[in-house]
Design an enzyme around this catalytic site. Structure first.
Site, PDB file in Angstrom:
ATOM      1  N   HIS A 138       0.845  -1.199   0.000  1.00 33.71           N
ATOM      2  CA  HIS A 138       0.000   0.000   0.000  1.00 33.71           C
ATOM      3  C   HIS A 138       0.882   1.250   0.000  1.00 33.71           C
ATOM      4  O   HIS A 138       2.101   1.181   0.188  1.00 33.71           O
ATOM      5  CB  HIS A 138      -0.918   0.024   1.233  1.00 33.71           C
ATOM      6  CG  HIS A 138      -2.086  -0.900   1.121  1.00 33.71           C
ATOM      7  ND1 HIS A 138      -2.010  -2.226   1.456  1.00 33.71           N
ATOM      8  CD2 HIS A 138      -3.360  -0.680   0.705  1.00 33.71           C
ATOM      9  CE1 HIS A 138      -3.190  -2.807   1.256  1.00 33.71           C
ATOM     10  NE2 HIS A 138      -4.025  -1.886   0.797  1.00 33.71           N
ATOM     11  N   LYS A 190      -0.443   4.770   4.633  1.00 29.85           N
ATOM     12  CA  LYS A 190      -1.305   3.825   5.342  1.00 29.85           C
ATOM     13  C   LYS A 190      -0.734   3.552   6.726  1.00 29.85           C
ATOM     14  O   LYS A 190       0.459   3.245   6.873  1.00 29.85           O
ATOM     15  CB  LYS A 190      -1.450   2.522   4.552  1.00 29.85           C
ATOM     16  CG  LYS A 190      -2.475   1.556   5.153  1.00 29.85           C
ATOM     17  CD  LYS A 190      -2.801   0.424   4.200  1.00 29.85           C
ATOM     18  CE  LYS A 190      -3.793  -0.555   4.804  1.00 29.85           C
ATOM     19  NZ  LYS A 190      -5.081   0.088   5.169  1.00 29.85           N
TER      20      LYS A 190
END
Length: 266
Positions: A154, A158
């Site tokens: 990600h 995040k």
């Protein structure tokens, strides 16, 4: 269905407003911002880059309680719990895509769902939820002879790790294999750790750049490896799934649902 979006000025919020605007079976009822935001009072459509929609952004759910039937929430665990309690009190449906909740917080969400219907899923993508179905089937067929490893990537912003989606993948595989993920999960490896055990499920995490979301599950044994992969290139895929879930909630009784229910995959 009139849908409210909280965090309307964020990346996910803007995608949600666009997805609602493009959908034929829901309408935007309200857009909520952080208290004190300079955008309070601005048109929600203009915030999302769509032009005027005639919906002025507000700074709390209380300011728009009569303007929506279902709330879509992709915020933070603590704020999500507050919003779920508000929806339960006022008999509003809610779609929760927030990740990083612990077991206690999930239990609190479940209590709220007993008062008003809720769809809660770590990933709202239609394709990803189909992938979960494929993972369960693969694990049942392959059994304990195949090592299981889950790799997820990600963007750098995040904050939770592993991703809620990766954990859900692990849960699905573990359940199919008759295991308890809490007992067999291994998060990262370093040093002289020895050979892997037969029943462990490994997790590896990558955080870099602007990666929207990539997940790969390996089933590996001597002589072959099977990979089941899902890659998201736009947050719009999550937004469209959440809007689909919001529409599905119309007329549903109180209870906790997930995207497998929405997509009739159970």
């Amino acid at each position: 269905m009139r849908v409210a979006v909280i965090g309307a000025s964020g990346r996910m919020g803007k995608n949600l407003i666009t997805a609602i605007h493009d959908a034929s079976d829901v309408t935007l009822g309200a857009a909520i911002l952080k208290p004190g935001s300079s955008l309070v009072g601005a048109d929600a459509g203009e915030i999302a880059g769509l032009g005027k929609l005639g919906i002025a952004a507000v700074e709390s759910l209380a300011d728009c309680v009569n303007d929506f039937d279902v709330l879509i929430d992709f915020t933070t665990p603590s704020l999500t719990l507050e919003n779920a309690a508000f929806c339960a009190k006022h008999k509003k449906a809610i779609v929760v895509g927030t990740t990083g909740l612990n077991d206690e917080e999930k239990a609190a969400l479940n209590e709220c769902a007993q008062q008003s219907p809720m769809v809660f899923a770590p990933n709202m993508s239609v394709g990803l939820n189909l992938t979960l179905k494929l993972l369960a089937t693969a694990a049942q067929i392959l059994g304990d002879d195949y090592d299981v490893e889950i790799v997820e990537a990600h963007h750098r912003h995040k904050v939770d790790s592993p991703s809620g989606t990766a954990l859900r993948m692990g849960e699905v595989v573990a359940e199919a294999l008759g295991r308890d993920l809490k007992e067999c999960a291994v998060y990262g490896r370093e040093g002289q750790i020895g050979a892997r055990t037969q029943k462990e499920i490994g997790f590896e995490t990558i955080r870099a750049g602007d990666v929207v979301g990539e997940h790969s599950v390996w089933f590996a044994t001597e002589g072959e490896r099977i990979e089941i992969v899902h890659k998201a290139s736009s947050r719009m895929t999550f937004a469209k799934g959440a809007v689909r879930a919001a529409s599905w909630l119309e007329g549903k009784s109180s209870g906790m649902y997930d995207m497998q229910d929405v997509l009739n995959l159970k």
